[in-house]
Design a protein around this motif. Structure first.
Motif, PDB file in Angstrom:
ATOM      1  N   ARG A   1      66.985  65.022  27.150  1.00 32.55           N
ATOM      2  CA  ARG A   1      67.333  66.436  27.286  1.00 32.55           C
ATOM      3  C   ARG A   1      67.308  67.152  25.942  1.00 32.55           C
ATOM      4  O   ARG A   1      66.896  68.322  25.861  1.00 32.55           O
ATOM      5  CB  ARG A   1      68.726  66.558  27.928  1.00 32.55           C
TER       6      ARG A   1
ATOM      7  N   ARG B   1      71.916  74.935  19.350  1.00 31.49           N
ATOM      8  CA  ARG B   1      71.349  76.283  19.336  1.00 31.49           C
ATOM      9  C   ARG B   1      71.374  76.858  17.920  1.00 31.49           C
ATOM     10  O   ARG B   1      70.415  77.488  17.475  1.00 31.49           O
ATOM     11  CB  ARG B   1      72.133  77.174  20.297  1.00 31.49           C
TER      12      ARG B   1
ATOM     13  N   VAL C   1      65.149  70.506  25.157  1.00 34.07           N
ATOM     14  CA  VAL C   1      65.762  71.780  24.780  1.00 34.07           C
ATOM     15  C   VAL C   1      65.225  72.260  23.436  1.00 34.07           C
ATOM     16  O   VAL C   1      64.981  73.457  23.243  1.00 34.07           O
ATOM     17  CB  VAL C   1      67.298  71.648  24.769  1.00 34.07           C
TER      18      VAL C   1
ATOM     19  N   ALA D   1      69.624  73.912  28.601  1.00 34.08           N
ATOM     20  CA  ALA D   1      69.809  74.473  27.260  1.00 34.08           C
ATOM     21  C   ALA D   1      71.208  75.048  27.077  1.00 34.08           C
ATOM     22  O   ALA D   1      71.711  75.124  25.952  1.00 34.08           O
ATOM     23  CB  ALA D   1      68.761  75.554  26.989  1.00 34.08           C
TER      24      ALA D   1
ATOM     25  N   PRO E   1      75.817  71.803  22.878  1.00 36.60           N
ATOM     26  CA  PRO E   1      74.679  72.728  22.981  1.00 36.60           C
ATOM     27  C   PRO E   1      74.757  73.914  22.030  1.00 36.60           C
ATOM     28  O   PRO E   1      73.728  74.377  21.534  1.00 36.60           O
ATOM     29  CB  PRO E   1      74.721  73.178  24.447  1.00 36.60           C
TER      30      PRO E   1
END
Length: 216
Positions: free
Chosen positions: A200, A133, A204, A165, A129
């Motif tokens: 997912r 990001r 996100v 997220a 993640p």
């Protein structure tokens, strides 16, 4: 359960290295290889892999187009793991936007490779993640959308999306929000449907591009 894997990379040494790492796992089976994205759809139809580990940059058909082809022509496509040399690569972000499930650096350690494949195969948590990001912060600014606003998520679905997220899996979300795991699964399914997201990762990305979750 044996996880079936297809390797797609124009570099034979890269494929050999990945095969050596993956075949050493008792629950993995490398069922085939390809040196370009052009033949991936036919191979997936015949070999039925669970995961396709695919280079993003190839000379004829790249990983982005190959991902589009798999998602457009298969009712139940395999999980797509983009394997790349460059971490902060717009090609990688675009592959994730069109439907790839995660990405991995070619210099990754064997344990990272095997963990990535298992994470994608189970599908209940986000792969790397923090790296996603960072990509969203760099490339998502030019792809603003109102997907989350249009989705009209419930408060609980919004809580689940924020937790997703951060990379939490279903069990971790359940513990944090004081919910049952099956309830979390239901919320995840509902918000994916509302966002028209395949998984997912796409959900996100939509959250970042909508400004619902702030990169960094």
């Amino acid at each position: 359960m044996t996880i079936r894997i297809l390797l797609v990379d124009d570099n034979e040494l890269v494929r050999a290295g990945l095969r050596a790492v993956l075949d050493a796992q008792p629950d993995f089976e490398v069922v085939g290889e390809a040196d370009d994205g052009a033949g991936v759809l036919a191979l997936v139809r015949s070999l039925r892999p669970d995961v396709v580990a695919m280079d993003v940059r190839m000379p004829r058909v790249d990983g982005i187009q190959a991902t589009r082809d798999l998602l457009a022509h298969l009712d139940q496509p395999p999980k797509i793991l983009i394997v790349t040399t460059f971490e902060n690569d717009e090609y990688v972000y675009e592959a994730l936007r069109v439907g790839a499930h995660g990405f991995l650096l070619k210099r990754a350690r064997p344990a990272e490779i095997t963990d990535a494949v298992r994470t994608l195969a189970t599908g209940d948590s986000l792969l790397f993640p923090a790296k996603l990001r960072a990509l969203a912060e760099r490339f998502g600014k030019t792809a603003r959308s109102d997907a989350v606003a249009r989705a009209k998520l419930t408060d609980r679905e919004a809580d689940v999306l924020r937790a997703m997220a951060r990379g939490l899996n279903n069990a971790e979300i359940a513990a944090e929000l004081y919910l049952g795991t099956e309830t979390v699964k239901s919320h995840v399914s509902a918000l994916l449907a509302k966002l028209s997201a395949r998984d997912r990762t796409q959900a996100v990305i939509a959250a970042y591009e909508s400004g619902f979750v702030a990169p960094g």
